[in-house]
Motif scaffolding. Structure first.
Motif, PDB file in Angstrom:
ATOM      1  N   PRO A 259      38.073  44.104  43.247  1.00 20.58           N
ATOM      2  CA  PRO A 259      38.980  43.930  44.422  1.00 20.58           C
ATOM      3  C   PRO A 259      39.858  45.079  44.606  1.00 20.58           C
ATOM      4  O   PRO A 259      40.545  45.542  43.570  1.00 20.58           O
ATOM      5  CB  PRO A 259      39.772  42.531  43.953  1.00 20.58           C
ATOM      6  CG  PRO A 259      38.929  42.006  42.576  1.00 20.58           C
ATOM      7  CD  PRO A 259      38.228  42.944  42.153  1.00 20.58           C
ATOM      8  N   GLU A 260      40.287  45.220  45.860  1.00 16.77           N
ATOM      9  CA  GLU A 260      41.284  46.127  46.323  1.00 16.77           C
ATOM     10  C   GLU A 260      42.518  45.569  45.911  1.00 16.77           C
ATOM     11  O   GLU A 260      43.333  46.801  45.474  1.00 16.77           O
ATOM     12  CB  GLU A 260      41.009  46.553  47.768  1.00 16.77           C
ATOM     13  CG  GLU A 260      41.989  47.804  48.136  1.00 16.77           C
ATOM     14  CD  GLU A 260      41.695  48.117  49.541  1.00 16.77           C
ATOM     15  OE1 GLU A 260      42.233  47.289  50.624  1.00 16.77           O
ATOM     16  OE2 GLU A 260      40.910  48.830  50.015  1.00 16.77           O
ATOM     17  N   ASN A 261      43.096  44.508  46.077  1.00 14.11           N
ATOM     18  CA  ASN A 261      44.353  44.027  45.935  1.00 14.11           C
ATOM     19  C   ASN A 261      44.376  42.799  45.046  1.00 14.11           C
ATOM     20  O   ASN A 261      44.933  41.823  45.133  1.00 14.11           O
ATOM     21  CB  ASN A 261      44.910  43.610  47.229  1.00 14.11           C
ATOM     22  CG  ASN A 261      44.209  42.828  47.956  1.00 14.11           C
ATOM     23  OD1 ASN A 261      42.857  43.010  48.065  1.00 14.11           O
ATOM     24  ND2 ASN A 261      44.605  41.818  48.802  1.00 14.11           N
ATOM     25  N   PRO A 262      43.986  42.983  43.675  1.00 15.19           N
ATOM     26  CA  PRO A 262      43.975  41.793  42.737  1.00 15.19           C
ATOM     27  C   PRO A 262      45.426  41.250  42.224  1.00 15.19           C
ATOM     28  O   PRO A 262      46.043  42.048  42.163  1.00 15.19           O
ATOM     29  CB  PRO A 262      43.076  42.266  41.815  1.00 15.19           C
ATOM     30  CG  PRO A 262      43.352  43.638  41.550  1.00 15.19           C
ATOM     31  CD  PRO A 262      43.630  43.974  42.923  1.00 15.19           C
ATOM     32  N   SER A 263      45.228  40.006  41.631  1.00 18.20           N
ATOM     33  CA  SER A 263      46.410  39.527  40.964  1.00 18.20           C
ATOM     34  C   SER A 263      46.482  39.432  39.575  1.00 18.20           C
ATOM     35  O   SER A 263      45.945  38.304  39.193  1.00 18.20           O
ATOM     36  CB  SER A 263      46.994  38.215  41.572  1.00 18.20           C
ATOM     37  OG  SER A 263      47.518  38.260  42.970  1.00 18.20           O
TER      38      SER A 263
ATOM     39  N   LYS B 160      35.895  49.405  46.575  1.00 16.21           N
ATOM     40  CA  LYS B 160      36.834  48.211  46.551  1.00 16.21           C
ATOM     41  C   LYS B 160      36.767  47.616  47.947  1.00 16.21           C
ATOM     42  O   LYS B 160      36.713  48.075  48.971  1.00 16.21           O
ATOM     43  CB  LYS B 160      38.223  48.663  46.302  1.00 16.21           C
ATOM     44  CG  LYS B 160      38.326  49.426  44.723  1.00 16.21           C
ATOM     45  CD  LYS B 160      39.876  50.014  44.396  1.00 16.21           C
ATOM     46  CE  LYS B 160      39.876  50.389  42.910  1.00 16.21           C
ATOM     47  NZ  LYS B 160      41.254  50.644  42.819  1.00 16.21           N
TER      48      LYS B 160
ATOM     49  N   PRO C  31      39.052  44.013  49.830  1.00 16.81           N
ATOM     50  CA  PRO C  31      40.369  43.094  49.695  1.00 16.81           C
ATOM     51  C   PRO C  31      39.941  41.939  49.309  1.00 16.81           C
ATOM     52  O   PRO C  31      38.845  41.444  49.803  1.00 16.81           O
ATOM     53  CB  PRO C  31      40.817  43.146  51.156  1.00 16.81           C
ATOM     54  CG  PRO C  31      40.456  44.506  52.036  1.00 16.81           C
ATOM     55  CD  PRO C  31      38.990  44.699  51.314  1.00 16.81           C
TER      56      PRO C  31
ATOM     57  N   GLU D 132      43.585  35.655  47.665  1.00 22.20           N
ATOM     58  CA  GLU D 132      43.811  34.751  46.441  1.00 22.20           C
ATOM     59  C   GLU D 132      44.894  33.731  47.005  1.00 22.20           C
ATOM     60  O   GLU D 132      46.096  34.152  46.748  1.00 22.20           O
ATOM     61  CB  GLU D 132      44.075  35.718  45.156  1.00 22.20           C
ATOM     62  CG  GLU D 132      43.041  36.540  44.863  1.00 22.20           C
ATOM     63  CD  GLU D 132      43.571  37.206  43.674  1.00 22.20           C
ATOM     64  OE1 GLU D 132      43.351  36.780  42.498  1.00 22.20           O
ATOM     65  OE2 GLU D 132      43.983  38.341  43.706  1.00 22.20           O
TER      66      GLU D 132
ATOM     67  N   LYS E 181      48.709  33.770  45.645  1.00 22.24           N
ATOM     68  CA  LYS E 181      49.572  34.471  45.853  1.00 22.24           C
ATOM     69  C   LYS E 181      50.473  33.655  46.911  1.00 22.24           C
ATOM     70  O   LYS E 181      51.821  33.882  46.942  1.00 22.24           O
ATOM     71  CB  LYS E 181      49.104  35.651  46.816  1.00 22.24           C
ATOM     72  CG  LYS E 181      48.321  36.749  46.116  1.00 22.24           C
ATOM     73  CD  LYS E 181      47.865  37.945  46.654  1.00 22.24           C
ATOM     74  CE  LYS E 181      47.490  39.130  46.101  1.00 22.24           C
ATOM     75  NZ  LYS E 181      46.805  39.918  46.868  1.00 22.24           N
TER      76      LYS E 181
ATOM     77  N   TRP F  13      36.463  35.464  48.053  1.00 24.91           N
ATOM     78  CA  TRP F  13      36.083  36.943  47.936  1.00 24.91           C
ATOM     79  C   TRP F  13      34.326  36.871  47.991  1.00 24.91           C
ATOM     80  O   TRP F  13      33.858  38.026  48.260  1.00 24.91           O
ATOM     81  CB  TRP F  13      36.439  37.622  46.581  1.00 24.91           C
ATOM     82  CG  TRP F  13      36.463  38.955  46.619  1.00 24.91           C
ATOM     83  CD1 TRP F  13      36.941  39.838  47.682  1.00 24.91           C
ATOM     84  CD2 TRP F  13      35.804  39.853  45.614  1.00 24.91           C
ATOM     85  NE1 TRP F  13      36.651  41.200  47.200  1.00 24.91           N
ATOM     86  CE2 TRP F  13      36.190  41.091  45.993  1.00 24.91           C
ATOM     87  CE3 TRP F  13      35.476  39.585  44.259  1.00 24.91           C
ATOM     88  CZ2 TRP F  13      35.854  42.143  45.106  1.00 24.91           C
ATOM     89  CZ3 TRP F  13      35.103  40.566  43.548  1.00 24.91           C
ATOM     90  CH2 TRP F  13      35.347  41.825  43.861  1.00 24.91           C
TER      91      TRP F  13
END
Length: 427
Positions: A41-45, A65, A67, A70, A73, A119
């Motif tokens: 993922p490009e912007n994981p948590s 990667k 986006p 999730e 968030k 995803w």
């Protein structure tokens, strides 16, 4: 050189044990004629972050990667603290608030198999083109999160690629499933998806013999056990042993990891032996569940606790070599027999004695016994036998002779494990 595509959620700067397995496989695969390409993922948590792990990634590695959306968030806007607690696994089931119960119900029944399900579709769309244009014939998905296996399932159906599904943990039999407040319909959906993945993947990887046995009841597909392991270390810092008789637990002490027989044994030894009381320290490195900490303190161990909190992977490895004894604790339940904590392998590499607690016939206990690196106990074992073992360790510590001589640990080196993986991929 054969190209393979690895689809993973956890990747540096993610911290914790979930990132280590494929970070190390990727490190060594080129040595065996395989070029890994990693999709993340490009912007994981990530609940834990370890920036130091970024240094282990080769500049020559291709990393793709895209986006990810999730729901966590959105939930964090409503209750950031509660969401983080749920995702970290530190919930005390007996003390859940209404918000925690609600979030668990939503997590379990609205996001199947997990909150990364959104995803799947964009990943399949993106990777379909990439795989075709770059002539990749083998893909690997690693879970949890098990939604990543659904990416593999769809790519296999669409492109006829060879698909290896790697399970770092089980799916429907993992311990936390019974805490998600799943409806019967949700339980059935999980089992259906699990069965589809296990029966469609060309090859299945698991990390423990017990998980292999469980999956063999669902599928006839080939299943290979390739455990986690340890890697070479190179420290610039001094790793001389602690002066104190330090028993260290390194990693999260989740709710349920609470062997009261140990706390009671230590409490009695402190009362009965002045020298032991002066020398003893219980070091807890990592997140500790409130109920576990309360239990430890209830046995009068509070003034002997060194509560460190989360540290980087490198700092954890240093602490392993400085501690007199390494403590390994797993939840005492049938579901955790298959769980082999990743730190087991670094523990056996460290040369320090291991004191382990968990369910009877747990897979990790067999590893400790076979490698001659420590002693294992059940939660219900005779406290007298446990105290005798701790006293033996303490006497060896007093004589500066406390050590272990591991047997056959080389089989768990990351490069040797990667050799086995490469052999499977080349078939």
């Amino acid at each position: 050189m054969k190209k393979i595509l690895i689809i993973s959620y956890y990747w540096p700067p993610a911290g914790g044990p979930g990132v280590q397995r494929w970070l190390k496989f990727v490190k060594y695969l080129p040595d065996f004629g395989i070029e890994p390409i990693v999709y993340v993922p490009e912007n994981p948590s990530y609940p834990l972050v370890d920036e130091n792990l970024l240094d282990e990634i080769s500049d020559e590695l291709t990393i793709l990667k895209q986006p990810i959306f999730e729901p966590y968030k959105l939930a964090s806007i409503f209750s950031k603290k509660k969401t983080k607690t749920i995702s970290s696994g530190l919930i005390n089931v007996q003390q859940q608030s209404f918000v925690e119960k609600l979030l668990l119900y939503v997590r379990g029944n609205f996001f199947i198999p997990d909150a990364r399900k959104y995803w799947v579709k964009p990943s399949v769309n993106y990777l379909s083109t990439y795989i075709s244009e770059n002539h990749i014939d083998t893909i690997i998905t690693t879970g949890p999160p098990h939604s990543l296996h659904l990416i593999g399932l769809q790519l296999q159906e669409k492109l006829k690629v060879h698909w290896l599904a790697d399970f770092r943990d089980p799916w429907t039999t993992i311990g936390y499933h019974n805490k998600l407040k799943l409806t019967k319909k949700s339980q059935a959906k999980h089992k259906t998806l699990e069965k589809q993945v296990l029966q469609k993947a060309n090859q299945i990887l698991v990390t423990s013999p017990t998980t292999k046995k469980e999956f063999e009841e669902i599928t006839s597909r080939p299943i290979e056990v390739i455990t986690n392991g340890y890697d070479d270390v190179n420290f610039s810092r001094n790793t001389s042993l602690d002066q104190k008789f330090t028993i260290s637990h390194i990693g999260s002490l989740l709710t349920g990891r609470n062997p009261e027989v140990l706390w009671k044994a230590l409490s009695e030894l402190i009362k009965d032996d002045v020298a032991f009381s002066k020398a003893f320290q219980l070091q807890l490195i990592g997140a500790v569940s409130r109920d576990v900490l309360d239990s430890i303190q209830s046995f009068g161990l509070e003034r002997h606790i060194n509560l460190v909190g989360y540290v980087s992977h490198q700092e954890a490895q240093i602490a392993q070599r400085q501690s007199q004894i390494l403590l390994l604790i797993e939840i005492d339940s049938p579901e955790t027999k298959c769980i082999i904590p990743g730190k087991v392998y670094e523990y056996i590499q460290s040369g320090r004695p291991i004191l382990a607690f968990g369910p009877e016939q747990a897979d990790f206990k067999q590893i400790i016994t076979q490698t001659n690196t420590g002693k294992s106990f059940n939660y219900t074992d005779d406290i007298t036998v446990l105290k005798e073992q701790i006293v033996n360790y303490f006497k060896a510590y007093q004589e500066s002779k406390l050590t272990v001589h591991g047997l056959g640990i080389q089989q768990y080196h990351r490069k040797e494990l990667t050799r086995r993986l490469a052999s499977l991929l080349k078939k």
